[in-house]
Enzyme design. Structure first.
Site, PDB file in Angstrom:
ATOM      1  CB  THR A 133      -0.812  -0.047   1.305  1.00  0.00           C
ATOM      2  OG1 THR A 133      -1.799  -1.032   1.174  1.00  0.00           O
ATOM      3  CG2 THR A 133      -1.462   1.265   1.655  1.00  0.00           C
ATOM      4  N   GLY A 190     -10.547  -2.245   4.078  1.00  0.00           N
ATOM      5  CA  GLY A 190      -9.480  -2.207   5.080  1.00  0.00           C
ATOM      6  C   GLY A 190      -9.536  -0.932   5.901  1.00  0.00           C
ATOM      7  CG  ASP A 191      -5.779   0.309   7.426  1.00  0.00           C
ATOM      8  OD1 ASP A 191      -5.723  -0.628   6.600  1.00  0.00           O
ATOM      9  OD2 ASP A 191      -4.846   1.114   7.588  1.00  0.00           O
TER      10      ASP A 191
HETATM   11  N1  ASP Z   1      -3.695  -1.478   5.241  1.00  0.00           N
HETATM   12  C1  ASP Z   1      -4.028  -2.015   3.934  1.00  0.00           C
HETATM   13  C2  ASP Z   1      -5.299  -2.789   4.034  1.00  0.00           C
HETATM   14  O1  ASP Z   1      -5.457  -3.544   4.967  1.00  0.00           O
HETATM   15  C3  ASP Z   1      -2.961  -2.880   3.381  1.00  0.00           C
HETATM   16  C4  ASP Z   1      -1.566  -2.335   3.463  1.00  0.00           C
HETATM   17  O2  ASP Z   1      -1.267  -1.442   4.226  1.00  0.00           O
HETATM   18  O3  ASP Z   1      -0.742  -2.837   2.719  1.00  0.00           O
HETATM   19  O4  ASP Z   1      -6.103  -2.713   3.147  1.00  0.00           O
END
Ligand code: ASP
Length: 288
Positions: A174, A203-204
């Site tokens: 990400t 996701g977050d």
């Molecule tokens: N936080 C992101 C998610 O869970 C993934 C990532 O940070 O690579 O969608």
């Protein structure tokens, strides 16, 4: 006061790849102008990373276990937030997130509503899939079908009901950016998600307080397993602690709560900036 742009390319890479990632990310950061609106700078950095197929955002996003690509992105400045959730077939989700913030009364737009909104504004249909993502899906599917693997355990209840041959994995690359220009803060994030994941999973990254937070004390962005980051409201908690101790200590303390779960953050405050991760994470920095 020094202007700052700090970006990351996702937590979870092998330690021996961090130097190479830093070179690329420092190059991206260095080519962004820091003489105007901090949101422009944060978004420009994220847009470049979305266009680079090596990152799990925009072009190069990982696939859901059904082979589809749904992306999450968000932007924030103090008092304002915009995000897109599970958006499909656009090249730069982060720019649509900005439009949600600036052109609608809403903060979050999801799924086909987000796609329709993007088309209305002239974002063309775009296929972000890559061979790398297809190969990652293959590996993810294999893991899902391998008894004893972590993925198998997570999905075992669903496995009884689903033919996972229909479905795909893996990754946490990400991208995100925080900026401080003339004392003003902004942040932007974009991701294809943390696989293996079901279609529709959020996701977050597009959730204010979880994977992104900007307030009067600074800007914070996270990367890692979104479900765990969301449960801890990671970015909000870090922001609230800014000023109580050195920024590095605040980030380290909050990341220490993640046991056996990869997580990383970047942050900027009125007089500090920094990052902390419990596994390899590339970063890029520009100071001006
Ligand atoms: N936080 C992101 C998610 O869970 C993934 C990532 O940070 O690579 O969608």
């Amino acid at each position: 006061m020094t202007n700052v742009l700090l970006i990351h390319g996702g937590v979870g890479i092998d330690d021996n790849l961090v130097d190479a990632a830093n070179i690329k990310l420092n190059y991206f950061a260095s080519s962004v102008k820091l003489n105007g609106n901090p949101l422009d700078s944060a978004i420009e950095a994220v847009r470049m990373m979305e266009d680079d197929p090596e990152f799990n955002a925009g072009t190069g996003s990982v696939m859901r276990i059904d082979g589809s690509i749904q992306m999450d992105a968000s932007v924030a400045i103090p008092g304002k937030f915009g995000s897109v959730l599970a958006i499909e077939s656009v090249r730069n989700p982060v720019m649509v997130a900005r439009d949600v913030m600036e052109m609608t009364p809403h903060t979050m737009l999801a799924g086909d509503g987000a796609v329709k909104f993007a088309r209305l504004l002239g974002y063309e249909e775009y296929d972000p899939s890559t061979d790398r993502a297809r190969n990652r899906l293959k590996v993810a599917l294999e893991n899902l079908k391998t008894p004893g693997s972590d993925s198998y355990a997570k999905y075992s209840k669903l496995m009884e009901k689903t033919d996972f041959n229909d479905f795909m994995k893996d990754s946490c690359d990400t991208v995100g950016a925080v900026a401080r220009i003339d004392g003003k803060f902004a942040a932007a994030v974009s991701t294809g998600g943390a696989s293996p994941m079901l279609r529709g999973r959020i996701g977050d990254s597009p959730v204010f307080g979880s994977g992104i937070y900007v307030g009067d004390k600074g800007a914070v962005v996270a990367t890692g397993i979104g479900e765990e980051i969301s449960k801890r409201l990671l970015c909000f908690r870090i922001h609230e602690k800014i000023g109580t101790k050195p920024l590095h200590d605040v980030m380290k303390e909050e990341i220490s709560f993640f046991k056996n779960v990869i997580a990383g953050v970047i942050a900027v405050s009125a007089d500090e900036y920094g990052y902390f991760a419990n596994k390899g994470m590339g970063t890029g920095l520009k100071l001006e």
